[in-house]
Enzyme design. Structure first.
Site: not given
Length: 440
Positions: A12, A14, A137, A206
């Protein structure tokens, strides 16, 4: 010749990452089969516009605007659309159909992770999200698997390349904030609207994921303390240099104990002073790094590119191989671990060192009175740097700049002390308060 089980993969999106994932999946299909034990068949790529310009030329017959039909029958769904909707709806559809999901969508997981992981657990599927924190990472798998037998004490992370590039320009080349942002934008490190990066929202999302995973607790994005870098000045950069520090925007996840003995989790994002001898101080440009402090393993640092289409695609394909191996081996997926159920503690519970910059009136006894205010607030002075600017000839007083380094203190005590400093007749302005991180 080995006959592999075929697994149907739906993609899902591009964009810069999705197109690279598709290219690498098609080009390396045989190699990926040997590594995963399954033939990974890309059955289609859902996009909003069939005619949009792509970074990579791919077979046109792979593209479709019908994401829902593509999801049906897929064994693994890779979501790289970004945003909350329709990505959330598609992910839940995929999970409810029993498919594993791979995503790099940090915003979605930060806001709706509990619902998504819960849906996966109900059907025995699994959600993989290595690319959601630091792109290429590897940090999710090391925290979840490699360090599963250890106790994480603290994570200090540079997880936004744009802000690291800006602060690095200011530190190494003397740029102003405006000039550093302009250069970052011209080089593609910064969007036209820099708010998400510069004000710390991206890093806070994050931090949510890192804290939840490291401490086996549900950490809501709304509870992460967030400060950005927009107010950082060249003067602060220089004061940091003079004291042996560099300023970095850090996402911090830490296990702490409040004054009343409550053990919990702190998740926070702010510009912090890092000793120039600390490994994080050497992270330059747009790179990212995650510094983990574990009880048994000790300090560990994961460093590399925190963005980029092909770099992020590396993490997505790593998750794809893991998902394929699970399908081949059988058994339910690994659910989200929240067994510790630690509370999220407020910023006032954090203990760290500080650097306080003040403009004060230069007159007898001012330093002693300022030190007394700090002492009364339970904040002890470790270092003082004083610069005096003389007044006019007919004025007996001038202005002094005090840069005060403190010993470790509670955030709540520090904030109360800053209010007292602001109210002091000696203080003309509290220029800045920066926290010191990474020290023992």
């Amino acid at each position: 010749m080995i006959e592999y089980r075929t697994l149907r993969v739906a993609l899902l999106g591009a964009g810069s990452v999705g197109s690279q994932v598709a290219r690498l999946l098609l080009e390396n299909r045989e190699e990926l089969a040997a590594r995963s034990g399954a033939d990974l068949q890309l059955v289609g790529i859902a996009v909003r516009n069939l005619d949009a310009k792509r970074d990579v030329e791919l077979p046109r017959e792979l593209y479709t605007t019908d994401a829902e039909t593509l999801i049906v029958g897929a064994d693994i769904v890779i979501e790289l659309m970004g945003g909350i909707e329709p990505a959330k709806t598609y992910i839940l559809q995929a999970l409810n159909a029993g498919a594993d999901v791979i995503t790099g969508n940090k915003a979605l997981l930060a806001e709706h992770g509990a619902e998504i992981f819960g849906a996966a657990e109900q059907v025995g599927a699994e959600v993989y999200y290595e690319a959601a924190v630091a792109a290429a990472i590897p940090i999710i798998r090391p925290l979840r698997d490699s360090l599963a037998g250890d106790n994480i004490k603290r994570i200090l992370a540079i997880v936004n390349g744009s802000t690291n590039y800006i602060l690095d320009r200011m530190d190494r080349f003397g740029d102003s904030m405006a000039d550093a942002q302009k250069t970052a934008f011209e080089l593609g490190f910064l969007e036209a609207d820099p708010t998400l990066d510069v004000e710390g929202y991206d890093a806070a999302q994050k931090a949510t994921l890192l804290a939840s995973l490291a401490f086996h607790s549900s950490v809501p994005a709304s509870g992460v303390h967030r400060e950005g870098i927009s107010q950082i000045t060249p003067e602060q950069i220089q004061a940091a240099k003079d004291a042996g520090y560099v300023i970095k925007l850090l996402a911090i996840a830490e296990r702490i104990t409040d004054e009343d003995g409550t053990e919990g989790v702190s998740a926070r994002v702010y510009p912090a002073l890092v000793d120039r001898n600390h490994p994080l101080a050497s992270v330059h440009g747009g790179n990212n790094a995650v510094f983990v402090e574990a009880e048994a393993a000790g300090p560990l640092m994961f460093y590399g590119a925190g963005a980029g289409g092909v770099q992020t695609a590396s993490a997505i394909l790593g998750d794809l191989v893991s998902a394929a191996r699970r399908h081949v081996a059988g058994g339910p997926g690994l659910g989200e671990s929240t067994h510790a159920d630690l509370p999220l503690l407020p910023i006032g519970s954090v203990t760290t060192k500080y650097q306080i910059s003040l403009l004060v009136t230069d007159r007898p006894g001012v330093l002693a009175r300022i030190a007394g205010i700090l002492s009364d607030g339970g904040v002890s002075v470790e270092t003082v740097q004083q610069t005096v600017q003389p007044g006019e000839e007919d004025d007996a007083t001038g202005t002094a700049t005090l840069v005060i380094g403190t010993h470790a203190a509670r955030e709540a005590a520090l904030q109360a002390t800053v209010e007292a400093l602001t109210a002091s007749e000696d203080t003309q302005a509290v220029v800045s308060v920066l926290r010191v991180e990474g020290a023992e």
